[in-house]
Design a protein around this motif. Structure first.
Motif, PDB file in Angstrom:
ATOM      1  N   GLN A 160      81.997  38.739 -97.782  1.00 12.99           N
ATOM      2  CA  GLN A 160      81.597  39.122 -99.135  1.00 12.99           C
ATOM      3  C   GLN A 160      82.604  40.052 -99.811  1.00 12.99           C
ATOM      4  OE1 GLN A 160      78.275  41.746 -99.441  1.00 12.99           O
ATOM      5  NE2 GLN A 160      78.686  42.092-101.585  1.00 12.99           N
ATOM      6  N   GLN A 161      83.097  41.051 -99.093  1.00 15.03           N
ATOM      7  CA  GLN A 161      84.028  42.002 -99.706  1.00 15.03           C
ATOM      8  C   GLN A 161      85.305  41.292-100.151  1.00 15.03           C
ATOM      9  OE1 GLN A 161      82.812  45.255-100.134  1.00 15.03           O
ATOM     10  NE2 GLN A 161      80.987  44.339 -99.229  1.00 15.03           N
ATOM     11  N   ARG A 162      85.803  40.401 -99.301  1.00 11.85           N
ATOM     12  CA  ARG A 162      87.024  39.659 -99.637  1.00 11.85           C
ATOM     13  C   ARG A 162      86.803  38.706-100.805  1.00 11.85           C
ATOM     14  NH1 ARG A 162      87.666  36.992 -94.389  1.00 11.85           N
ATOM     15  NH2 ARG A 162      85.687  37.987 -93.961  1.00 11.85           N
ATOM     16  N   ILE A 163      85.707  37.959-100.758  1.00 13.62           N
ATOM     17  CA  ILE A 163      85.425  36.991-101.824  1.00 13.62           C
ATOM     18  C   ILE A 163      85.159  37.696-103.145  1.00 13.62           C
ATOM     19  CG2 ILE A 163      83.726  35.286-102.639  1.00 13.62           C
ATOM     20  CD1 ILE A 163      85.873  34.274-100.651  1.00 13.62           C
ATOM     21  N   THR A 164      84.406  38.788-103.116  1.00 10.25           N
ATOM     22  CA  THR A 164      84.131  39.538-104.340  1.00 10.25           C
ATOM     23  C   THR A 164      85.427  40.077-104.932  1.00 10.25           C
ATOM     24  OG1 THR A 164      81.924  40.123-103.557  1.00 10.25           O
ATOM     25  CG2 THR A 164      82.834  41.473-105.314  1.00 10.25           C
ATOM     26  N   SER A 165      86.304  40.570-104.075  1.00 10.15           N
ATOM     27  CA  SER A 165      87.594  41.079-104.539  1.00 10.15           C
ATOM     28  C   SER A 165      88.435  39.971-105.153  1.00 10.15           C
ATOM     29  CB  SER A 165      88.359  41.724-103.384  1.00 10.15           C
ATOM     30  OG  SER A 165      87.641  42.822-102.874  1.00 10.15           O
ATOM     31  N   LEU A 166      88.542  38.843-104.467  1.00  8.06           N
ATOM     32  CA  LEU A 166      89.321  37.724-104.986  1.00  8.06           C
ATOM     33  C   LEU A 166      88.728  37.192-106.286  1.00  8.06           C
ATOM     34  CD1 LEU A 166      90.118  35.836-101.676  1.00  8.06           C
ATOM     35  CD2 LEU A 166      91.747  36.981-103.187  1.00  8.06           C
ATOM     36  N   TYR A 167      87.410  37.116-106.351  1.00 10.92           N
ATOM     37  CA  TYR A 167      86.755  36.665-107.575  1.00 10.92           C
ATOM     38  C   TYR A 167      87.111  37.596-108.730  1.00 10.92           C
ATOM     39  CZ  TYR A 167      83.176  34.694-110.622  1.00 10.92           C
ATOM     40  OH  TYR A 167      82.531  34.079-111.662  1.00 10.92           O
ATOM     41  N   GLY A 168      87.016  38.892-108.506  1.00 11.01           N
ATOM     42  CA  GLY A 168      87.338  39.864-109.548  1.00 11.01           C
ATOM     43  C   GLY A 168      88.771  39.764-110.020  1.00 11.01           C
ATOM     44  N   VAL A 169      89.691  39.558-109.091  1.00  6.24           N
ATOM     45  CA  VAL A 169      91.106  39.423-109.458  1.00  6.24           C
ATOM     46  C   VAL A 169      91.328  38.133-110.256  1.00  6.24           C
ATOM     47  CG1 VAL A 169      93.426  39.019-108.519  1.00  6.24           C
ATOM     48  CG2 VAL A 169      91.997  40.842-107.577  1.00  6.24           C
ATOM     49  N   MET A 170      90.720  37.041-109.809  1.00  4.23           N
ATOM     50  CA  MET A 170      90.942  35.741-110.450  1.00  4.23           C
ATOM     51  C   MET A 170      90.179  35.587-111.764  1.00  4.23           C
ATOM     52  SD  MET A 170      93.064  34.350-108.384  1.00  4.23           S
ATOM     53  CE  MET A 170      93.111  32.655-108.858  1.00  4.23           C
ATOM     54  N   ARG A 171      88.953  36.092-111.824  1.00  5.28           N
ATOM     55  CA  ARG A 171      88.104  35.884-112.999  1.00  5.28           C
ATOM     56  C   ARG A 171      88.032  37.098-113.932  1.00  5.28           C
ATOM     57  NH1 ARG A 171      87.876  30.897-111.553  1.00  5.28           N
ATOM     58  NH2 ARG A 171      85.923  29.849-111.076  1.00  5.28           N
ATOM     59  N   ARG A 194      74.712  44.012 -97.793  1.00  7.18           N
ATOM     60  CA  ARG A 194      75.001  45.261 -98.503  1.00  7.18           C
ATOM     61  C   ARG A 194      75.760  44.949 -99.788  1.00  7.18           C
ATOM     62  NH1 ARG A 194      80.235  48.080 -95.658  1.00  7.18           N
ATOM     63  NH2 ARG A 194      81.505  46.219 -95.589  1.00  7.18           N
ATOM     64  N   GLY A 195      75.853  45.927-100.660  1.00 12.07           N
ATOM     65  CA  GLY A 195      76.579  45.753-101.912  1.00 12.07           C
ATOM     66  C   GLY A 195      78.085  45.802-101.701  1.00 12.07           C
ATOM     67  N   TYR A 196      78.794  45.654-102.771  1.00 10.90           N
ATOM     68  CA  TYR A 196      80.251  45.684-102.738  1.00 10.90           C
ATOM     69  C   TYR A 196      80.713  47.131-102.568  1.00 10.90           C
ATOM     70  CZ  TYR A 196      85.071  44.909-104.174  1.00 10.90           C
ATOM     71  OH  TYR A 196      86.447  44.842-104.227  1.00 10.90           O
ATOM     72  N   VAL A 197      81.578  47.390-101.579  1.00  5.50           N
ATOM     73  CA  VAL A 197      81.978  48.770-101.281  1.00  5.50           C
ATOM     74  C   VAL A 197      83.493  48.982-101.239  1.00  5.50           C
ATOM     75  CG1 VAL A 197      79.853  49.299-100.020  1.00  5.50           C
ATOM     76  CG2 VAL A 197      81.828  48.410 -98.779  1.00  5.50           C
ATOM     77  N   TRP A 198      84.274  47.940-101.396  1.00  2.00           N
ATOM     78  CA  TRP A 198      85.719  48.114-101.296  1.00  2.00           C
ATOM     79  C   TRP A 198      86.276  48.932-102.455  1.00  2.00           C
ATOM     80  CZ3 TRP A 198      89.047  43.426 -99.428  1.00  2.00           C
ATOM     81  CH2 TRP A 198      88.809  43.211 -98.071  1.00  2.00           C
ATOM     82  N   ASN A 199      87.327  49.713-102.143  1.00  2.00           N
ATOM     83  CA  ASN A 199      88.018  50.471-103.187  1.00  2.00           C
ATOM     84  C   ASN A 199      89.306  49.726-103.580  1.00  2.00           C
ATOM     85  OD1 ASN A 199      90.172  51.221-101.375  1.00  2.00           O
ATOM     86  ND2 ASN A 199      88.867  52.835-100.564  1.00  2.00           N
ATOM     87  N   ARG A 200      90.010  50.256-104.570  1.00  2.00           N
ATOM     88  CA  ARG A 200      91.223  49.594-105.075  1.00  2.00           C
ATOM     89  C   ARG A 200      92.292  49.412-104.000  1.00  2.00           C
ATOM     90  NH1 ARG A 200      92.187  50.626-111.224  1.00  2.00           N
ATOM     91  NH2 ARG A 200      90.053  50.947-111.874  1.00  2.00           N
ATOM     92  N   ASP A 201      92.443  50.408-103.113  1.00  2.00           N
ATOM     93  CA  ASP A 201      93.447  50.296-102.059  1.00  2.00           C
ATOM     94  C   ASP A 201      93.140  49.126-101.127  1.00  2.00           C
ATOM     95  OD1 ASP A 201      94.956  52.423-102.995  1.00  2.00           O
ATOM     96  OD2 ASP A 201      93.932  53.901-101.713  1.00  2.00           O
ATOM     97  N   GLN A 202      91.875  48.919-100.827  1.00  2.00           N
ATOM     98  CA  GLN A 202      91.505  47.804 -99.955  1.00  2.00           C
ATOM     99  C   GLN A 202      91.772  46.466-100.642  1.00  2.00           C
ATOM    100  OE1 GLN A 202      87.608  49.668 -99.315  1.00  2.00           O
ATOM    101  NE2 GLN A 202      87.897  49.290 -97.122  1.00  2.00           N
ATOM    102  N   VAL A 203      91.486  46.388-101.938  1.00  2.00           N
ATOM    103  CA  VAL A 203      91.756  45.155-102.682  1.00  2.00           C
ATOM    104  C   VAL A 203      93.262  44.896-102.722  1.00  2.00           C
ATOM    105  CG1 VAL A 203      91.561  43.987-104.924  1.00  2.00           C
ATOM    106  CG2 VAL A 203      89.648  45.374-104.053  1.00  2.00           C
TER     107      VAL A 203
END
Length: 98
Positions: free
Chosen positions: A78-89, A24-33
């Protein structure tokens, strides 16, 4: 084998770590990140990753694929890695692009 976050981000950047087409696609919101980052900061467990090592022609993937060689398909995390990638990159990872 445990890879560091920097190694994992590099593998995403160079196309070694990819998403299978059925993910599935990325679904986390800001609170989850924020919750993930808070947990990391406090040293709480945040779960593991499940990667499937495959040959290039064994599974359909999202995004671009490397030319030949072993691929690692991200099956869980995926949700965790996508979130961490977004924060780091500061941008979404290539593996999410279609």
């Amino acid at each position: 084998m445990m890879a560091t976050l920097s190694v994992l981000l590099y593998q995403i950047d160079n196309g070694t770590v990819l998403l299978p087409e059925f993910q599935r696609g990325y679904v986390w919101n800001r609170d989850q990140v924020r919750g993930l980052m808070r947990s990391l900061y406090k040293g709480y467990p945040v779960g593991g990753l499940l990667l499937w090592q495959t040959e290039p022609d064994m599974a359909s993937v999202r995004g671009s694929t490397p030319d030949g060689g072993i691929r690692l398909l991200l099956l869980d995390g995926q949700q965790r890695i996508t979130s961490l990638y977004g924060v780091m990159r500061g941008k979404p990872p290539r593996l999410l692009r279609r």
